[in-house]
Design an enzyme around this catalytic site. Structure first.
Site, mmCIF file in Angstrom:
data_model
loop_
_atom_site.group_PDB
_atom_site.id
_atom_site.type_symbol
_atom_site.label_atom_id
_atom_site.label_comp_id
_atom_site.label_asym_id
_atom_site.label_seq_id
_atom_site.Cartn_x
_atom_site.Cartn_y
_atom_site.Cartn_z
ATOM 1 N N VAL A 28 37.226 24.394 6.489
ATOM 2 C CA VAL A 28 36.840 24.575 5.082
ATOM 3 C C VAL A 28 36.344 23.254 4.500
ATOM 4 O O VAL A 28 35.302 23.207 3.829
ATOM 5 C CB VAL A 28 38.016 25.113 4.235
ATOM 6 C CG1 VAL A 28 37.600 25.242 2.767
ATOM 7 C CG2 VAL A 28 38.500 26.461 4.759
ATOM 8 N N GLY A 29 37.072 22.167 4.771
ATOM 9 C CA GLY A 29 36.725 20.874 4.197
ATOM 10 C C GLY A 29 35.359 20.379 4.660
ATOM 11 O O GLY A 29 34.527 19.959 3.845
ATOM 12 N N HIS A 37 46.018 35.263 -5.319
ATOM 13 C CA HIS A 37 45.121 35.356 -4.172
ATOM 14 C C HIS A 37 45.820 36.165 -3.085
ATOM 15 O O HIS A 37 46.972 35.927 -2.785
ATOM 16 C CB HIS A 37 44.835 33.945 -3.666
ATOM 17 C CG HIS A 37 43.855 33.889 -2.546
ATOM 18 N ND1 HIS A 37 42.739 34.686 -2.492
ATOM 19 C CD2 HIS A 37 43.801 33.103 -1.445
ATOM 20 C CE1 HIS A 37 42.059 34.381 -1.404
ATOM 21 N NE2 HIS A 37 42.679 33.431 -0.745
ATOM 22 N N ASN A 94 46.385 27.250 1.136
ATOM 23 C CA ASN A 94 47.226 28.421 0.874
ATOM 24 C C ASN A 94 48.706 28.138 1.124
ATOM 25 O O ASN A 94 49.029 27.269 1.928
ATOM 26 C CB ASN A 94 46.773 29.578 1.770
ATOM 27 C CG ASN A 94 45.615 30.320 1.146
ATOM 28 O OD1 ASN A 94 45.638 30.622 -0.042
ATOM 29 N ND2 ASN A 94 44.604 30.611 1.946
ATOM 30 N N GLY A 100 41.040 16.953 3.898
ATOM 31 C CA GLY A 100 41.097 17.944 4.977
ATOM 32 C C GLY A 100 39.691 18.074 5.544
ATOM 33 O O GLY A 100 38.792 18.563 4.863
ATOM 34 N N ASP A 111 40.963 12.829 6.170
ATOM 35 C CA ASP A 111 41.904 13.618 6.970
ATOM 36 C C ASP A 111 42.973 12.680 7.487
ATOM 37 O O ASP A 111 42.804 11.459 7.507
ATOM 38 C CB ASP A 111 41.183 14.306 8.140
ATOM 39 C CG ASP A 111 41.940 15.529 8.636
ATOM 40 O OD1 ASP A 111 41.543 16.668 8.283
ATOM 41 O OD2 ASP A 111 42.945 15.362 9.382
ATOM 42 N N VAL A 156 42.555 24.445 -2.536
ATOM 43 C CA VAL A 156 42.084 25.503 -1.639
ATOM 44 C C VAL A 156 43.196 25.918 -0.664
ATOM 45 O O VAL A 156 43.264 27.049 -0.209
ATOM 46 C CB VAL A 156 40.841 25.035 -0.838
ATOM 47 C CG1 VAL A 156 40.281 26.169 0.023
ATOM 48 C CG2 VAL A 156 39.752 24.513 -1.774
ATOM 49 N N ARG A 210 49.566 28.950 9.879
ATOM 50 C CA ARG A 210 50.870 29.485 10.284
ATOM 51 C C ARG A 210 50.954 29.507 11.801
ATOM 52 O O ARG A 210 50.063 29.991 12.481
ATOM 53 C CB ARG A 210 50.994 30.903 9.727
ATOM 54 C CG ARG A 210 52.397 31.429 9.724
ATOM 55 C CD ARG A 210 52.476 32.569 8.726
ATOM 56 N NE ARG A 210 53.465 33.535 9.071
ATOM 57 C CZ ARG A 210 53.531 34.735 8.505
ATOM 58 N NH1 ARG A 210 52.630 35.094 7.602
ATOM 59 N NH2 ARG A 210 54.472 35.572 8.837
ATOM 60 N N GLY A 254 38.879 19.782 8.173
ATOM 61 C CA GLY A 254 38.863 20.946 9.062
ATOM 62 C C GLY A 254 37.687 21.850 8.731
ATOM 63 O O GLY A 254 36.671 21.384 8.186
HETATM 64 N N1 APR Z 1 46.466 14.671 5.019
HETATM 65 C C1 APR Z 1 45.176 14.901 5.254
HETATM 66 N N2 APR Z 1 44.737 15.920 6.021
HETATM 67 C C2 APR Z 1 45.662 16.717 6.578
HETATM 68 C C3 APR Z 1 47.042 16.541 6.351
HETATM 69 C C4 APR Z 1 47.435 15.442 5.535
HETATM 70 N N3 APR Z 1 48.716 15.207 5.290
HETATM 71 N N4 APR Z 1 47.699 17.502 7.034
HETATM 72 C C5 APR Z 1 46.785 18.265 7.642
HETATM 73 N N5 APR Z 1 45.542 17.794 7.378
HETATM 74 C C6 APR Z 1 44.251 18.272 7.849
HETATM 75 C C7 APR Z 1 44.283 18.691 9.314
HETATM 76 O O1 APR Z 1 44.237 17.567 10.156
HETATM 77 C C8 APR Z 1 43.027 19.554 9.413
HETATM 78 O O2 APR Z 1 41.893 18.800 9.818
HETATM 79 O O3 APR Z 1 43.849 19.468 7.184
HETATM 80 C C9 APR Z 1 42.827 20.069 7.977
HETATM 81 C C10 APR Z 1 42.915 21.597 7.868
HETATM 82 O O4 APR Z 1 41.839 22.128 8.547
HETATM 83 P P1 APR Z 1 41.883 23.504 9.367
HETATM 84 O O5 APR Z 1 43.131 23.538 10.179
HETATM 85 O O6 APR Z 1 40.559 23.655 10.030
HETATM 86 O O7 APR Z 1 42.070 24.607 8.232
HETATM 87 P P2 APR Z 1 40.915 25.279 7.332
HETATM 88 O O8 APR Z 1 40.408 26.487 8.014
HETATM 89 O O9 APR Z 1 39.966 24.241 6.891
HETATM 90 O O10 APR Z 1 41.792 25.788 6.097
HETATM 91 C C11 APR Z 1 42.382 24.855 5.217
HETATM 92 O O11 APR Z 1 42.271 26.280 3.315
HETATM 93 O O12 APR Z 1 41.624 28.465 3.098
HETATM 94 C C12 APR Z 1 42.692 27.609 3.208
HETATM 95 O O13 APR Z 1 44.421 28.953 4.237
HETATM 96 C C13 APR Z 1 43.518 27.891 4.441
HETATM 97 O O14 APR Z 1 45.348 26.484 3.842
HETATM 98 C C14 APR Z 1 44.193 26.571 4.646
HETATM 99 C C15 APR Z 1 43.158 25.576 4.143
#
Ligand code: APR
Length: 308
Positions: free
Chosen positions: A14-15, A176, A121, A10, A34, A119, A83, A12
Protein backbone atom coordinates in the site's frame (compact mmCIF):
# COMPACT_ATOMS: atom_id res chain seq x y z
CA UNK A 1 5.95 27.84 -4.33
CA UNK A 2 7.63 24.74 -2.90
CA UNK A 3 5.99 21.42 -3.53
CA UNK A 4 4.22 19.83 -0.58
CA UNK A 5 6.10 17.14 1.34
CA UNK A 6 4.36 13.89 2.07
CA UNK A 7 5.72 11.10 4.23
CA UNK A 8 4.47 7.58 3.64
CA UNK A 9 5.29 5.22 6.49
CA UNK A 10 5.43 1.56 5.49
CA UNK A 11 7.10 0.78 2.16
CA UNK A 12 5.02 -2.33 1.57
CA UNK A 13 2.34 -2.79 -1.06
CA UNK A 14 0.00 0.00 0.00
CA UNK A 15 2.75 2.44 0.98
CA UNK A 16 4.88 2.03 -2.14
CA UNK A 17 1.88 2.22 -4.47
CA UNK A 18 0.66 5.35 -2.68
CA UNK A 19 4.11 6.91 -3.02
CA UNK A 20 4.10 6.06 -6.72
CA UNK A 21 0.70 7.67 -7.30
CA UNK A 22 1.58 10.86 -5.43
CA UNK A 23 4.95 11.28 -7.13
CA UNK A 24 3.79 10.35 -10.62
CA UNK A 25 0.95 12.86 -10.40
CA UNK A 26 3.62 15.47 -9.55
CA UNK A 27 1.51 16.32 -6.52
CA UNK A 28 4.23 16.40 -3.87
CA UNK A 29 7.70 15.28 -2.86
CA UNK A 30 7.55 11.93 -1.11
CA UNK A 31 9.55 10.42 1.74
CA UNK A 32 9.07 6.68 2.03
CA UNK A 33 9.89 5.19 5.44
CA UNK A 34 10.12 1.61 6.65
CA UNK A 35 11.69 -0.26 9.53
CA UNK A 36 13.36 -2.72 7.14
CA UNK A 37 16.74 -1.43 6.04
CA UNK A 38 17.17 -1.05 2.30
CA UNK A 39 13.51 -1.56 1.43
CA UNK A 40 12.43 2.09 1.34
CA UNK A 41 15.78 3.13 -0.13
CA UNK A 42 15.45 0.54 -2.91
CA UNK A 43 11.83 1.31 -3.73
CA UNK A 44 12.48 5.04 -3.46
CA UNK A 45 15.39 4.88 -5.89
CA UNK A 46 13.45 2.67 -8.28
CA UNK A 47 10.53 5.16 -8.23
CA UNK A 48 12.93 8.08 -8.76
CA UNK A 49 14.44 6.32 -11.75
CA UNK A 50 10.99 6.03 -13.30
CA UNK A 51 10.56 9.80 -13.15
CA UNK A 52 12.40 10.65 -16.38
CA UNK A 53 10.26 8.16 -18.27
CA UNK A 54 6.99 9.16 -16.64
CA UNK A 55 7.95 12.82 -16.83
CA UNK A 56 7.61 14.31 -13.36
CA UNK A 57 9.97 16.20 -11.07
CA UNK A 58 8.75 15.16 -7.63
CA UNK A 59 11.58 14.09 -5.32
CA UNK A 60 11.37 10.65 -3.76
CA UNK A 61 13.50 9.64 -0.82
CA UNK A 62 13.56 6.24 0.87
CA UNK A 63 14.81 6.16 4.45
CA UNK A 64 14.75 4.51 7.87
CA UNK A 65 15.36 7.83 9.61
CA UNK A 66 12.50 10.06 10.74
CA UNK A 67 14.79 13.11 10.62
CA UNK A 68 14.33 12.95 6.83
CA UNK A 69 10.57 13.33 7.24
CA UNK A 70 10.78 16.66 9.12
CA UNK A 71 8.37 19.35 8.02
CA UNK A 72 5.94 17.03 6.24
CA UNK A 73 2.53 18.42 5.32
CA UNK A 74 0.87 15.01 5.33
CA UNK A 75 1.89 11.72 6.95
CA UNK A 76 0.31 8.54 5.59
CA UNK A 77 0.58 5.57 7.95
CA UNK A 78 0.49 2.13 6.30
CA UNK A 79 2.98 0.32 8.56
CA UNK A 80 1.81 -2.82 10.23
CA UNK A 81 1.86 -6.56 9.99
CA UNK A 82 -0.60 -8.92 8.39
CA UNK A 83 -2.39 -11.50 10.49
CA UNK A 84 -0.24 -14.59 10.89
CA UNK A 85 -1.51 -18.13 11.43
CA UNK A 86 -2.49 -18.67 15.06
CA UNK A 87 -2.80 -14.97 15.71
CA UNK A 88 -6.13 -13.70 16.95
CA UNK A 89 -7.70 -10.49 15.66
CA UNK A 90 -6.99 -8.93 19.03
CA UNK A 91 -3.31 -9.97 18.95
CA UNK A 92 -3.04 -8.37 15.54
CA UNK A 93 -4.78 -5.25 16.76
CA UNK A 94 -2.42 -4.79 19.67
CA UNK A 95 0.67 -5.51 17.58
CA UNK A 96 -0.37 -2.96 14.97
CA UNK A 97 -1.39 -0.49 17.68
CA UNK A 98 2.17 -0.69 19.05
CA UNK A 99 3.61 -0.07 15.58
CA UNK A 100 1.24 2.81 14.82
CA UNK A 101 1.87 4.42 18.19
CA UNK A 102 5.64 4.31 17.69
CA UNK A 103 5.69 5.59 14.12
CA UNK A 104 3.15 8.34 14.76
CA UNK A 105 5.08 9.57 17.80
CA UNK A 106 8.36 9.60 15.83
CA UNK A 107 6.91 11.25 12.75
CA UNK A 108 4.75 13.89 14.41
CA UNK A 109 7.63 14.95 16.69
CA UNK A 110 9.40 16.37 13.62
CA UNK A 111 6.25 17.39 11.68
CA UNK A 112 4.02 18.95 14.34
CA UNK A 113 1.72 20.62 11.83
CA UNK A 114 1.12 17.62 9.58
CA UNK A 115 -2.18 15.99 8.74
CA UNK A 116 -2.25 12.27 9.53
CA UNK A 117 -3.97 9.75 7.27
CA UNK A 118 -4.24 6.28 8.77
CA UNK A 119 -4.47 3.19 6.59
CA UNK A 120 -3.28 0.37 8.88
CA UNK A 121 -6.00 -2.03 10.01
CA UNK A 122 -8.11 -2.32 12.06
CA UNK A 123 -8.54 1.18 10.72
CA UNK A 124 -10.93 2.88 13.09
CA UNK A 125 -9.02 1.64 16.13
CA UNK A 126 -5.68 2.77 14.68
CA UNK A 127 -7.12 6.28 14.32
CA UNK A 128 -7.68 6.36 18.09
CA UNK A 129 -4.09 5.25 18.67
CA UNK A 130 -2.79 7.94 16.31
CA UNK A 131 -4.90 10.69 17.87
CA UNK A 132 -3.47 9.84 21.25
CA UNK A 133 0.12 9.36 20.13
CA UNK A 134 0.17 12.64 18.21
CA UNK A 135 -1.89 14.85 20.50
CA UNK A 136 -3.23 16.41 17.28
CA UNK A 137 -6.69 17.98 17.06
CA UNK A 138 -9.32 15.83 15.36
CA UNK A 139 -9.14 17.97 12.22
CA UNK A 140 -5.70 16.49 11.51
CA UNK A 141 -6.31 12.79 12.14
CA UNK A 142 -8.17 11.03 9.34
CA UNK A 143 -8.72 7.39 8.47
CA UNK A 144 -8.93 6.00 4.94
CA UNK A 145 -11.66 3.39 4.65
CA UNK A 146 -14.85 4.89 3.27
CA UNK A 147 -13.30 5.97 -0.01
CA UNK A 148 -12.17 2.39 -0.57
CA UNK A 149 -15.46 0.84 0.50
CA UNK A 150 -17.42 3.19 -1.73
CA UNK A 151 -15.02 2.59 -4.64
CA UNK A 152 -15.74 -1.11 -4.34
CA UNK A 153 -19.48 -0.47 -4.22
CA UNK A 154 -19.21 1.82 -7.28
CA UNK A 155 -17.29 -0.83 -9.19
CA UNK A 156 -20.01 -3.41 -8.56
CA UNK A 157 -22.82 -0.93 -9.40
CA UNK A 158 -21.16 -0.01 -12.70
CA UNK A 159 -20.63 -3.66 -13.63
CA UNK A 160 -24.19 -4.60 -12.68
CA UNK A 161 -25.73 -1.85 -14.81
CA UNK A 162 -23.05 -1.82 -17.52
CA UNK A 163 -22.44 1.91 -17.15
CA UNK A 164 -19.36 4.03 -16.61
CA UNK A 165 -17.87 3.93 -13.13
CA UNK A 166 -17.49 7.69 -13.46
CA UNK A 167 -21.25 8.21 -13.30
CA UNK A 168 -21.64 6.19 -10.11
CA UNK A 169 -21.65 7.56 -6.59
CA UNK A 170 -21.85 5.56 -3.40
CA UNK A 171 -22.65 6.65 0.11
CA UNK A 172 -21.07 4.52 2.82
CA UNK A 173 -21.06 5.08 6.57
CA UNK A 174 -19.75 3.28 9.63
CA UNK A 175 -16.69 1.26 10.53
CA UNK A 176 -14.41 -0.30 7.92
CA UNK A 177 -15.20 -3.88 7.11
CA UNK A 178 -18.09 -6.18 7.55
CA UNK A 179 -20.23 -3.82 9.63
CA UNK A 180 -20.00 -0.91 7.18
CA UNK A 181 -23.31 0.72 6.31
CA UNK A 182 -23.94 1.51 2.65
CA UNK A 183 -26.93 3.77 2.01
CA UNK A 184 -28.51 2.60 -1.26
CA UNK A 185 -30.96 5.53 -1.38
CA UNK A 186 -27.97 7.90 -1.63
CA UNK A 187 -25.99 5.63 -3.95
CA UNK A 188 -26.65 6.79 -7.45
CA UNK A 189 -25.98 6.53 -11.15
CA UNK A 190 -25.99 10.04 -12.65
CA UNK A 191 -28.09 11.18 -9.69
CA UNK A 192 -30.61 8.33 -9.93
CA UNK A 193 -30.76 6.19 -6.76
CA UNK A 194 -29.73 2.62 -7.49
CA UNK A 195 -32.94 1.51 -5.80
CA UNK A 196 -34.69 2.78 -8.98
CA UNK A 197 -32.37 0.83 -11.24
CA UNK A 198 -32.11 -2.62 -9.71
CA UNK A 199 -34.10 -5.00 -7.55
CA UNK A 200 -33.75 -4.99 -3.75
CA UNK A 201 -32.15 -8.46 -4.04
CA UNK A 202 -29.44 -7.21 -6.39
CA UNK A 203 -28.81 -4.16 -4.20
CA UNK A 204 -28.42 -6.46 -1.19
CA UNK A 205 -26.03 -8.71 -3.12
CA UNK A 206 -23.82 -5.78 -4.11
CA UNK A 207 -23.87 -4.40 -0.56
CA UNK A 208 -22.82 -7.78 0.77
CA UNK A 209 -20.00 -8.11 -1.74
CA UNK A 210 -18.80 -4.60 -0.83
CA UNK A 211 -18.79 -5.33 2.92
CA UNK A 212 -16.65 -8.41 2.22
CA UNK A 213 -14.56 -6.72 -0.46
CA UNK A 214 -11.30 -6.89 1.47
CA UNK A 215 -11.72 -10.59 2.24
CA UNK A 216 -12.54 -11.33 -1.41
CA UNK A 217 -9.15 -9.94 -2.48
CA UNK A 218 -7.29 -11.75 0.32
CA UNK A 219 -8.96 -14.98 -0.76
CA UNK A 220 -7.64 -14.53 -4.28
CA UNK A 221 -4.15 -13.24 -3.45
CA UNK A 222 -3.65 -15.66 -0.55
CA UNK A 223 -0.37 -14.02 0.52
CA UNK A 224 -1.44 -10.41 0.94
CA UNK A 225 -4.27 -7.94 0.90
CA UNK A 226 -5.57 -5.32 -1.50
CA UNK A 227 -3.31 -2.42 -2.39
CA UNK A 228 -4.15 -0.84 -5.75
CA UNK A 229 -7.57 0.42 -4.70
CA UNK A 230 -6.44 1.34 -1.17
CA UNK A 231 -3.54 3.38 -2.59
CA UNK A 232 -5.83 5.10 -5.11
CA UNK A 233 -8.18 5.93 -2.24
CA UNK A 234 -5.41 7.45 -0.13
CA UNK A 235 -4.35 9.47 -3.17
CA UNK A 236 -7.83 10.93 -3.55
CA UNK A 237 -7.76 12.13 0.08
CA UNK A 238 -4.22 13.50 -0.24
CA UNK A 239 -5.06 15.36 -3.44
CA UNK A 240 -8.12 16.99 -1.89
CA UNK A 241 -5.98 18.25 1.00
CA UNK A 242 -2.94 19.38 -1.01
CA UNK A 243 -5.04 21.20 -3.61
CA UNK A 244 -7.65 22.34 -1.05
CA UNK A 245 -10.32 20.86 -3.31
CA UNK A 246 -12.87 20.39 -0.51
CA UNK A 247 -13.92 17.03 -1.90
CA UNK A 248 -16.81 15.40 -0.06
CA UNK A 249 -15.45 11.97 0.86
CA UNK A 250 -16.32 9.33 3.43
CA UNK A 251 -13.51 9.21 6.00
CA UNK A 252 -13.03 7.95 9.53
CA UNK A 253 -13.02 10.99 11.82
CA UNK A 254 -13.49 11.50 15.55
CA UNK A 255 -17.19 12.07 16.16
CA UNK A 256 -18.03 14.41 19.00
CA UNK A 257 -21.78 14.06 19.11
CA UNK A 258 -22.35 13.88 15.36
CA UNK A 259 -24.52 10.97 14.22
CA UNK A 260 -25.27 10.28 17.89
CA UNK A 261 -21.74 9.09 18.74
CA UNK A 262 -19.23 10.67 21.03
CA UNK A 263 -15.47 10.23 21.14
CA UNK A 264 -15.41 7.55 18.47
CA UNK A 265 -13.65 7.29 15.11
CA UNK A 266 -16.01 5.99 12.48
CA UNK A 267 -16.69 6.68 8.82
CA UNK A 268 -18.92 9.61 7.84
CA UNK A 269 -19.01 12.02 4.88
CA UNK A 270 -16.67 14.96 5.39
CA UNK A 271 -15.28 17.92 3.49
CA UNK A 272 -11.50 17.53 3.05
CA UNK A 273 -9.39 20.63 2.49
CA UNK A 274 -6.08 22.21 3.39
CA UNK A 275 -6.90 22.04 7.11
CA UNK A 276 -7.75 18.34 6.90
CA UNK A 277 -11.25 17.80 8.24
CA UNK A 278 -13.09 20.98 7.26
CA UNK A 279 -16.62 19.85 8.03
CA UNK A 280 -18.64 16.77 8.89
CA UNK A 281 -21.72 16.47 6.74
CA UNK A 282 -24.66 15.26 8.77
CA UNK A 283 -27.80 13.78 7.30
CA UNK A 284 -30.89 12.44 8.98
CA UNK A 285 -30.88 8.66 8.94
CA UNK A 286 -33.95 6.47 8.85
CA UNK A 287 -34.53 4.30 11.92
CA UNK A 288 -33.08 1.25 10.12
CA UNK A 289 -30.03 3.15 8.91
CA UNK A 290 -29.39 4.62 12.36
CA UNK A 291 -29.67 1.16 13.90
CA UNK A 292 -27.14 -0.24 11.41
CA UNK A 293 -24.84 2.72 12.04
CA UNK A 294 -25.10 2.30 15.82
CA UNK A 295 -24.31 -1.39 15.47
CA UNK A 296 -21.24 -0.62 13.39
CA UNK A 297 -20.13 2.08 15.82
CA UNK A 298 -20.69 -0.34 18.70
CA UNK A 299 -18.38 -2.88 17.06
CA UNK A 300 -15.65 -0.23 16.75
CA UNK A 301 -16.18 0.85 20.37
CA UNK A 302 -15.77 -2.75 21.54
CA UNK A 303 -12.49 -3.06 19.67
CA UNK A 304 -11.19 0.23 21.06
CA UNK A 305 -11.94 -1.04 24.56
CA UNK A 306 -9.73 -4.07 23.88
CA UNK A 307 -6.65 -1.94 23.24
CA UNK A 308 -3.96 -3.03 25.68
N1 APR B 1 7.99 1.09 11.22
C1 APR B 1 7.98 1.25 9.89
N2 APR B 1 7.51 0.32 9.04
C2 APR B 1 7.05 -0.82 9.56
C3 APR B 1 7.01 -1.05 10.95
C4 APR B 1 7.53 -0.03 11.80
N3 APR B 1 7.54 -0.18 13.12
N4 APR B 1 6.49 -2.28 11.16
C5 APR B 1 6.19 -2.80 9.96
N5 APR B 1 6.53 -1.92 8.98
C6 APR B 1 6.42 -2.06 7.54
C7 APR B 1 6.80 -3.46 7.06
O1 APR B 1 8.19 -3.62 7.03
C8 APR B 1 6.17 -3.48 5.66
O2 APR B 1 7.09 -3.06 4.66
O3 APR B 1 5.08 -1.91 7.08
C9 APR B 1 5.01 -2.47 5.77
C10 APR B 1 3.64 -3.10 5.54
O4 APR B 1 3.58 -3.51 4.22
P1 APR B 1 2.80 -4.82 3.72
O5 APR B 1 3.11 -5.95 4.65
O6 APR B 1 3.08 -4.96 2.27
O7 APR B 1 1.27 -4.46 3.97
P2 APR B 1 0.30 -3.62 3.00
O8 APR B 1 -0.37 -4.54 2.06
O9 APR B 1 1.03 -2.45 2.47
O10 APR B 1 -0.81 -3.15 4.05
C11 APR B 1 -0.48 -2.22 5.06
O11 APR B 1 -2.66 -1.28 5.18
O12 APR B 1 -4.62 -1.86 4.15
C12 APR B 1 -3.88 -1.94 5.30
O13 APR B 1 -4.62 -4.01 6.32
C13 APR B 1 -3.55 -3.37 5.66
O14 APR B 1 -2.74 -2.90 7.85
C14 APR B 1 -2.34 -3.18 6.53
C15 APR B 1 -1.68 -1.95 5.93
Amino acid sequence: MARSKITVIGAGNVGATTAQRIAEAGLADVVLVDIVEGLPQGKGLDLAEAAPVVGHDAHILGTNDYADTAGSDIIVVTSGIARKPGMSRDDLMNTNAGIVKAVVAAATAVSPNAILILVTNPLDVMCHVALQASGFPRERVLGMAGVLDSARFRTFIARELNVSVEDTHAFVLGGHGDTMVPLPRYSTVAGIPITELMSPERVAALVDRTANGGAEIVGLLKTGSAFYAPAASVFEMVESIVLDRRRVLPCAVLLQGEYGQDNLFVGVPVVLGSNGLEKIIQITLTADEQAAFDKSAGAVREQVALLA
